[in-house]
Design an enzyme around this catalytic site. Structure first.
Site, PDB file in Angstrom:
ATOM      1  N   TYR A   1      -0.144 -15.553 -59.367  1.00  0.00           N
ATOM      2  CA  TYR A   1      -0.695 -16.393 -58.740  1.00  0.00           C
ATOM      3  C   TYR A   1      -1.994 -15.931 -57.755  1.00  0.00           C
ATOM      4  O   TYR A   1      -3.157 -15.897 -58.110  1.00  0.00           O
ATOM      5  CB  TYR A   1       0.198 -17.244 -57.704  1.00  0.00           C
ATOM      6  CG  TYR A   1      -0.585 -18.294 -57.267  1.00  0.00           C
ATOM      7  CD1 TYR A   1      -0.715 -19.631 -58.007  1.00  0.00           C
ATOM      8  CD2 TYR A   1      -0.899 -18.350 -55.731  1.00  0.00           C
ATOM      9  CE1 TYR A   1      -1.218 -20.692 -57.279  1.00  0.00           C
ATOM     10  CE2 TYR A   1      -1.391 -19.545 -55.318  1.00  0.00           C
ATOM     11  CZ  TYR A   1      -1.464 -20.960 -56.181  1.00  0.00           C
ATOM     12  OH  TYR A   1      -2.192 -21.834 -55.295  1.00  0.00           O
TER      13      TYR A   1
ATOM     14  N   HIS B   1      -0.836 -32.585 -61.525  1.00  0.00           N
ATOM     15  CA  HIS B   1      -0.733 -31.435 -61.207  1.00  0.00           C
ATOM     16  C   HIS B   1       0.515 -30.668 -61.479  1.00  0.00           C
ATOM     17  O   HIS B   1       0.387 -29.476 -61.409  1.00  0.00           O
ATOM     18  CB  HIS B   1      -1.581 -31.170 -59.848  1.00  0.00           C
ATOM     19  CG  HIS B   1      -2.065 -29.901 -59.500  1.00  0.00           C
ATOM     20  ND1 HIS B   1      -2.967 -29.130 -60.135  1.00  0.00           N
ATOM     21  CD2 HIS B   1      -1.487 -28.945 -58.809  1.00  0.00           C
ATOM     22  CE1 HIS B   1      -3.398 -27.980 -59.727  1.00  0.00           C
ATOM     23  NE2 HIS B   1      -2.324 -27.708 -58.947  1.00  0.00           N
TER      24      HIS B   1
ATOM     25  N   SER C   1      -3.073 -23.506 -61.547  1.00  0.00           N
ATOM     26  CA  SER C   1      -3.815 -23.861 -60.358  1.00  0.00           C
ATOM     27  C   SER C   1      -4.633 -22.791 -60.176  1.00  0.00           C
ATOM     28  O   SER C   1      -5.612 -22.121 -60.793  1.00  0.00           O
ATOM     29  CB  SER C   1      -2.886 -24.451 -59.385  1.00  0.00           C
ATOM     30  OG  SER C   1      -3.774 -24.966 -58.230  1.00  0.00           O
TER      31      SER C   1
ATOM     32  N   ASP D   1      -4.436 -35.629 -62.773  1.00  0.00           N
ATOM     33  CA  ASP D   1      -4.557 -34.524 -62.095  1.00  0.00           C
ATOM     34  C   ASP D   1      -5.624 -34.654 -61.094  1.00  0.00           C
ATOM     35  O   ASP D   1      -6.639 -34.453 -61.472  1.00  0.00           O
ATOM     36  CB  ASP D   1      -4.753 -33.065 -62.926  1.00  0.00           C
ATOM     37  CG  ASP D   1      -4.658 -32.111 -61.668  1.00  0.00           C
ATOM     38  OD1 ASP D   1      -4.364 -31.961 -60.403  1.00  0.00           O
ATOM     39  OD2 ASP D   1      -4.401 -30.700 -62.388  1.00  0.00           O
TER      40      ASP D   1
END
Length: 700
Positions: free
Chosen positions: A469, A670, A550, A633
């Site tokens: 991430y 999302h 993301s 989203d």
């Protein structure tokens, strides 16, 4: 050779950035409701869906997910009023159900079942809060995964909803005043009416309102707003004693905020509340944990990268008068603090990406005891200032869940296993987790978890899934995943989690080492994780898949652009991929505090160098790539993925031997609130793609 769609290219659309002209031929895809955009999505799904479903692994994986995911899932109980509550999913229910019971030994009954909101499970439960006496329950619902929510109120005794219905709610909490007459919440102005999550309009003018029960939303009081700063976001809470409203103001996604208060006991609720300042600079994070009258206990990273606890006297609020209650530690990051049992604190620390939970004395900060927990994550913790018991849910890569109950009046302190969450057929002792530390390009030591079945050979032939991430001060913790378990079980796969810089694993300094002009550190850390796995023969470059969502979607697409020879397969979920225009849609402007503002010359220079959309190679080998996005989203809008797949297919489609594909889901956002049926379908598609592109077969 793949036959990809040939969408229209606009040759006359470009922008000048600091002397650099940037073409944007697919800008028309920023209109999600246009016939042309819809046709492009249809054409892309017509390629990806047959490919994903065509691999026999897909059906086998889906069937096993249905079998293995069908285990009871319990949340940590919590007490409100004179009743206990907990979330429970029998196994394959689309949404978890909220149950209630009078005592822990009584039979539980359903209090609220989100599965009744819609037939397909795409309407989910969002934020919620009970009134102080536990007699009323305000809850928000979301449709199709959108961040937009509608707040309703339920009478606990009757189980019936009141007529109250609040719309245009987004990024909101619910904070009841202790008289039970109403609550504070956050919303956007009336112009947001009719938004459903498919729009891309930039959001502005977040405001805090107060709703009195049994009144129309049009009469709600606007208590706080900052029209001179339309990008600011607000949050509010009421202190445990009900005397103060706490208001926090953010200018983006950074862990920095202003902090204000208002004395409810003397001023009452009204429009345009006169706020009193505690902190009015965006220099650190400030979160009120508890108070004793005007003495506030605050969790902060002010002059403490790994966080500490301070006490603030509202009569002398200047920072020079603040006192340290629990000092910052050398390595541990203080993640959470809650006041319990009247005069005690529970503190949760992060130590080398593993949680430690301690009991402290509230007045002095003295350490009283340490909770006995395993190597993993405290996924949930419930407790209140005036309650003498707490519950917590523990998870790890190999532990689906253990719910513990602790009576804080007992001596010595002990936690009792309240519920153990068992996965049928899963024997955790057949698997192992190790944590390694590897060195990145600039000498930083990066932790990485590696999980696999015991007894496998490290000869470079194992398929490996590397996840990362690296942003927004978010720590990626050890958690149980059924799909990853099946990857290890039936593909003989290895799962690796690299805790790269940009996250919060070692505090704010770790975060800052991977943001703004230092964002390249994040990508370098991830490249080095891959190189470590290959060098130690856990896997090889033709058996390595990478995954992120993301900000993690940005990570894996950038890494694929920079080092395409290092990876065989890329899974990018709801990724931020157009780094020159991300700030122009919905809540994207909040991310300029993390990435920088591409409209500023000094920021454009480093953003443009890694922006996935603008750095796709024009020739050469490229890994197989699967982008995933949802039509609702409204956080990372689908245009990021649509423009990226159009560009990569145009530039590499004629020569690429690996598939370049996108999966666009309908009635999906999302990720929050995604129903179980959609989750299982998505995992089956992802691992079918991984199996196809890594050339691995199913093992019974």
């Amino acid at each position: 050779m793949w036959r990809y769609p040939k969408p229209r290219k606009q040759d006359d659309v470009s922008e000048a950035h600091s002397g650099t002209t940037v073409e944007d031929p697919y800008r028309w895809m920023e209109e999600p409701d246009s016939d042309e955009t819809k046709q492009f999505v249809t054409e892309q799904n017509a390629i990806s869906q047959p490919f994903l479903s065509g691999n026999p692994v897909r059906e086998k994986f889906h069937k096993r997910m249905m079998e293995v995911y069908n285990y009871p899932k319990y949340g940590a109980p919590f007490k409100r009023g004179n009743r206990y509550y907990y979330y429970y999913n029998t196994g394959l229910q689309n949404q978890s159900v909220l149950y209630t019971q009078k005592s822990l030994s009584d039979d539980a009954t359903i209090f609220l079942d989100p599965n009744t909101f819609s037939e397909d499970g795409t309407v989910s439960l969002g934020t919620s809060a009970f009134s102080e006496d536990g007699e009323l329950f305000a809850y928000a619902i979301s449709q199709s995964g959108s961040d937009w929510q509608t707040i309703k109120v339920r009478d606990v005794k009757t189980g019936e909803d009141l007529n109250d219905e609040l719309k245009m709610v987004k990024f909101s909490g619910i904070a009841w005043t202790h008289d039970g007459k109403g609550f504070f919440y956050q919303r956007y102005p009336d112009e947001a009416s009719g938004c459903d999550g498919s729009e891309t309009t930039k959001l502005e003018n977040h405001m805090m309102c107060y709703h009195y029960l049994h009144t129309a939303q049009s009469t709600d009081l606007i208590c706080c707003k900052f029209p001179e700063h339309p990008d600011w976001l607000l949050s509010g809470d009421v202190t445990d004693d009900g005397c103060y409203l706490i208001v926090k103001v953010y200018r983006g996604a950074e862990p920095k905020n202003h902090l204000y208060y208002y004395n409810l006991s003397s001023g009452g609720v009204k429009s345009s509340i006169p706020l009193t300042t505690i902190v009015d600079e965006f220099e650190a994070s400030y979160d009120v944990m508890s108070n004793d009258g005007p003495i506030f206990t605050i969790l902060t990273n002010f002059q403490a990268s790994r966080y500490c606890l301070k006490t603030v006297d509202l009569l002398q609020p200047s920072k020079v008068n603040w006192k340290t209650l629990v000092a910052e530690r050398d390595k541990d990051v203080l993640e959470e603090a809650i006041a319990v049992n009247n005069n005690q604190l529970i503190l949760i620390y992060l130590r080398d990406v593993k949680n430690v939970m301690e009991l402290h004395q509230l007045e002095t900060g003295q350490l009283l005891d340490t909770f006995p927990i395993g190597t993993g994550t405290i996924a949930q913790l419930s407790g209140k200032r005036r309650q003498s018991e707490v519950f917590y849910l523990f998870q790890s890569f190999l532990t689906a869940g253990e719910v513990y109950h602790c009576d804080l009046t007992a001596s010595p302190l002990s936690s009792t296993l309240f519920r153990s969450i068992e996965v049928k057929g899963f024997i955790s002792s057949d698997y192992t987790t190790e944590q390694v530390f590897y060195t990145t390009n600039d000498g930083a030591s990066i932790p990485m978890f590696i999980v696999h079945r015991k007894g496998i050979s490290f000869d470079g032939t194992n398929p490996c899934l590397l996840y990362g991430y690296g942003g927004f001060n978010i720590s990626i913790m050890p958690r149980f995943s059924t799909s990853r378990l099946l990857f290890m079980q039936h593909f003989n796969g290895i799962f690796a989690l690299a805790n790269i810089r940009g996250g919060g694993e070692y505090g704010e300094a770790w975060h800052q080492a991977g943001m703004f002009e230092k964002k390249q550190n994040v990508f370098d850390d991830f490249h080095c994780a891959a190189e470590y796995l290959i060098a130690k023969q856990y896997t090889s470059d033709n058996r390595l898949a990478i995954q992120g969502g993301s900000n993690g979607g940005l990570l894996v697409c950038t890494c694929a652009n920079q080092r395409p020879e290092l990876y065989q397969c890329v899974i990018s979920q709801v990724g931020v991929l157009d780094m020159l225009r991300f700030h122009k849609f919905t809540i994207g402007s909040a991310w300029t505090t993390e990435f920088g503002n591409p409209d500023k010359e000094e920021d454009f220079k480093y953003i443009y160098k890694y922006s996935p959309l603008h750095n796709i190679p024009t020739s050469g080998r490229y890994p197989a790539i699967l982008l995933l996005t949802g039509d609702h989203d409204d956080r990372v809008v689908p245009l990021h993925s649509l423009k990226f797949i159009a560009t990569i297919q145009d530039q590499l489609g004629q020569q690429a031997t690996n598939p370049l594909m996108i999966r666009v889901d309908v009635k999906s956002g999302h990720g929050a609130g995604k129903p179980t049926s959609k989750l299982i379908d998505e995992m089956a598609d992802i691992y079918s793609f991984i199996a196809s592109t890594l050339n691995i077969t199913w093992q019974d």
